[in-house]
Design an enzyme around this catalytic site. Structure first.
Site, short mmCIF file in Angstrom:
data_model
loop_
_atom_site.label_atom_id
_atom_site.label_comp_id
_atom_site.label_asym_id
_atom_site.label_seq_id
_atom_site.Cartn_x
_atom_site.Cartn_y
_atom_site.Cartn_z
N ASP A 26 -16.91 -3.81 -14.94
CA ASP A 26 -15.89 -4.76 -14.47
C ASP A 26 -16.41 -6.16 -14.16
O ASP A 26 -15.72 -7.15 -14.44
CB ASP A 26 -15.20 -4.19 -13.22
CG ASP A 26 -14.38 -2.95 -13.54
OD1 ASP A 26 -14.13 -2.16 -12.63
OD2 ASP A 26 -14.00 -2.77 -14.72
N ASP A 42 -15.56 -2.27 -9.55
CA ASP A 42 -14.38 -3.06 -9.15
C ASP A 42 -14.71 -3.84 -7.86
O ASP A 42 -14.41 -5.03 -7.74
CB ASP A 42 -13.19 -2.14 -8.87
CG ASP A 42 -12.78 -1.30 -10.07
OD1 ASP A 42 -13.55 -0.40 -10.43
OD2 ASP A 42 -11.71 -1.57 -10.65
N ASP A 60 -8.96 -0.41 -9.82
CA ASP A 60 -9.02 1.00 -9.38
C ASP A 60 -10.36 1.27 -8.69
O ASP A 60 -11.17 2.08 -9.15
CB ASP A 60 -8.83 1.95 -10.57
CG ASP A 60 -9.95 1.83 -11.60
OD1 ASP A 60 -10.21 2.83 -12.30
OD2 ASP A 60 -10.58 0.75 -11.70
O1 RIB Z 1 -15.25 2.17 -18.51
C1 RIB Z 1 -15.48 1.41 -17.35
C2 RIB Z 1 -14.22 1.24 -16.54
O2 RIB Z 1 -13.79 2.50 -16.05
C3 RIB Z 1 -14.44 0.38 -15.28
O3 RIB Z 1 -13.26 -0.34 -15.01
C4 RIB Z 1 -14.68 1.38 -14.20
O4 RIB Z 1 -14.31 0.91 -12.90
C5 RIB Z 1 -13.76 2.48 -14.62
O5 RIB Z 1 -12.44 2.13 -14.18
CA CA Z 2 -12.36 -0.34 -12.75
#
Ligand code: RIB
Ligand code: CA
Length: 310
Positions: A239, A14, A9
Site C-alpha cells: 500500500d 495500510d 482495510d
Molecule cells: O496484495 C496486497 C494488498 O492486500 C494490500 O492492500 C494489503 O493491505 C492487502 O489488503
Molecule cells: Ca490494504
C-alpha cells in the site's frame, strides 16, 4: 492542495500508508472509508480507530461494506492473524473511538458531489466501497478526478498464482471500477516487488526509542517476516507505494493499458489481464505503474517515517 479520500482495510501496510499521507502537507485528506479485506470489517475498523487515536489521524473514519458484491468473503487472516495485522512487540492499545454515523458509501458519494472534479480516491483495499458508491450514484463517476489504487499485477499474483489480494477479494467490484471510465492509476505487485524492506529498515525504527516508534517497529518486524520467518528474505511494500506516488510522482514510470478483470477462471479469477497494445487492440482504461528506483524510493519513505516517529 490535492484533495484525497482514502479507502482502506488496515492492515499494517495500510497503517504505514496512513502515516505517510498524514505527513504529506500537500494533501487535504477529506475522509477515510474502511472495508472488509485483510480481516472482517469489525477488525479492520477497530484497527483504523486504534491508529486514529494513537497516531492522531485527523480525517473522519466511516464504516463501509462488510462483504464482497458476490461470492464468499475472503481475508488474509491465514497470513496476518485474526486481527489482520500482527506484532512481534507491544500491540496497539484498544481504543474508545467510534466511527462517524454515516455509512462510508454515502459519505464518499457526498464528498465527491461536494468537490466535483477535485478528489483523488486512494484505494488500498478490496474495491467494494467504491464500486458500491459508483452503482448507487452513477453521477459521481465523471466527478472523481482519479482513482489511485494498489491492486492487481501485470504478472504473478500473491493471494493466488494469478490474482493479487485486493482484486481477488472482490473481482466484481474491481470489474465495475475498471469499467467505470474514472481515470485509474494502478500500482500492482509487479511494481511493489521493486520496493522491498529488510531487517535493516526494522532496526532503524527500533532504534528511535519513542513509544509510537516502538509500536510501529513490532508490526513492521512481523510484516517484514511474512516473506520468511527469519527475516532473511526482503518483503515487498504494498500500500505505501500509493503514498510514495502522491509525494514523489517523478519516481515512477507508467504504461497505458486496457485492464480487464477475470471473473470466471477456475485458476485465474481475480487476475488483472493487462493489454498494453492500446489503443490498437483496446481502449486504454488505466495507467499501470511499471518501474521505480526502489532503493531511492525506500530511502525517501524511511526518512519520512523515521521523522514522523521521532
Ligand atoms: O496484495 C496486497 C494488498 O492486500 C494490500 O492492500 C494489503 O493491505 C492487502 O489488503
Ligand atoms: Ca490494504
Amino acid at each position: 492542495m490535492r484533495k484525497i479520500w482514502l479507502d482502506t482495510d488496515p492492515g499494517f501496510d495500510d497503517w504505514l500508508t496512513m502515516l505517510l499521507l498524514q505527513a504529506d502537507t500537500a494533501l487535504d485528506w477529506l475522509g477515510t472509508s474502511v472495508v472488509a479485506g485483510n480481516a472482517p470489517l469489525e477488525a479492520t475498523l477497530d484497527n483504523a480507530l486504534r491508529i486514529q487515536q494513537h497516531f492522531a489521524l485527523t480525517a473522519p473514519i466511516y464504516a463501509g461494506c462488510e462483504r464482497p458484491l458476490m461470492g464468499r468473503s475472503e481475508t488474509a487472516q491465514n497470513i496476518l492473524g485474526v486481527q489482520g495485522m500482527r506484532s512481534t512487540g507491544v500491540p496497539l492499545p484498544a481504543t474508545t473511538l467510534v466511527p462517524e454515523g454515516t455509512h462510508a458509501v454515502h459519505a464518499l458519494i457526498d464528498a465527491v458531489r461536494r468537490h466535483p472534479g477535485e478528489i483523488t480516491i486512494v484505494a488500498i483495499a478490496p474495491l467494494t466501497n467504491i464500486a458500491t458508491a459508483l452503482a448507487q450514484a452513477p453521477d459521481i463517476a465523471p466527478l472523481i478526478a482519479e482513482i489511485v489504487l494498489m491492486g492487481g499485477s501485470t504478472d504473478q499474483g500473491n493471494h493466488t498464482a494469478a490474482a493479487e489480494f485486493n482484486i481477488y477479494a472482490d473481482p466484481e467490484a474491481a470489474n465495475r471500477v475498471f469499467r467505470s471510465g474514472v481515470p485509474l492509476r494502478m500500482f500492482g505487485l509487479n511494481l511493489c516487488r521493486q520496493i522491498r524492506i529488510r531487517q535493516t529498515e526494522v532496526q532503524r525504527i527500533q532504534s528511535i526509542g519513542k513509544p509510537r516508534a516502538d509500536w510501529m517497529a513490532g508490526y513492521l518486524d512481523a510484516y517484514q517476516r511474512i516473506a520468511s520467518a527469519d527475516g532473511a528474505l526482503p518483503m515487498p511494500l504494498y500500500d505505501p507505494v500509493v503514498a510514495l506516488y502522491l509525494a514523489w510522482p517523478e519516481l515512477f514510470q507508467f504504461q497505458s493499458a486496457h485492464v480487464d478483470i477475470e471473473l470466471a477462471g477456475t485458476y485465474t479469477r481475480g487476475m488483472t489481464v493487462c493489454e498494453f497494445r492500446v489503443p490498437r487492440r483496446a481502449p486504454p482504461n488505466a495507467e499501470v505503474a511499471m518501474s521505480i528506483d526502489g532503493p531511492r524510493a525506500l530511502g525517501l519513505l524511511m526518512d519520512r517515517l523515521a521523522a514522523l516517529l521521532s
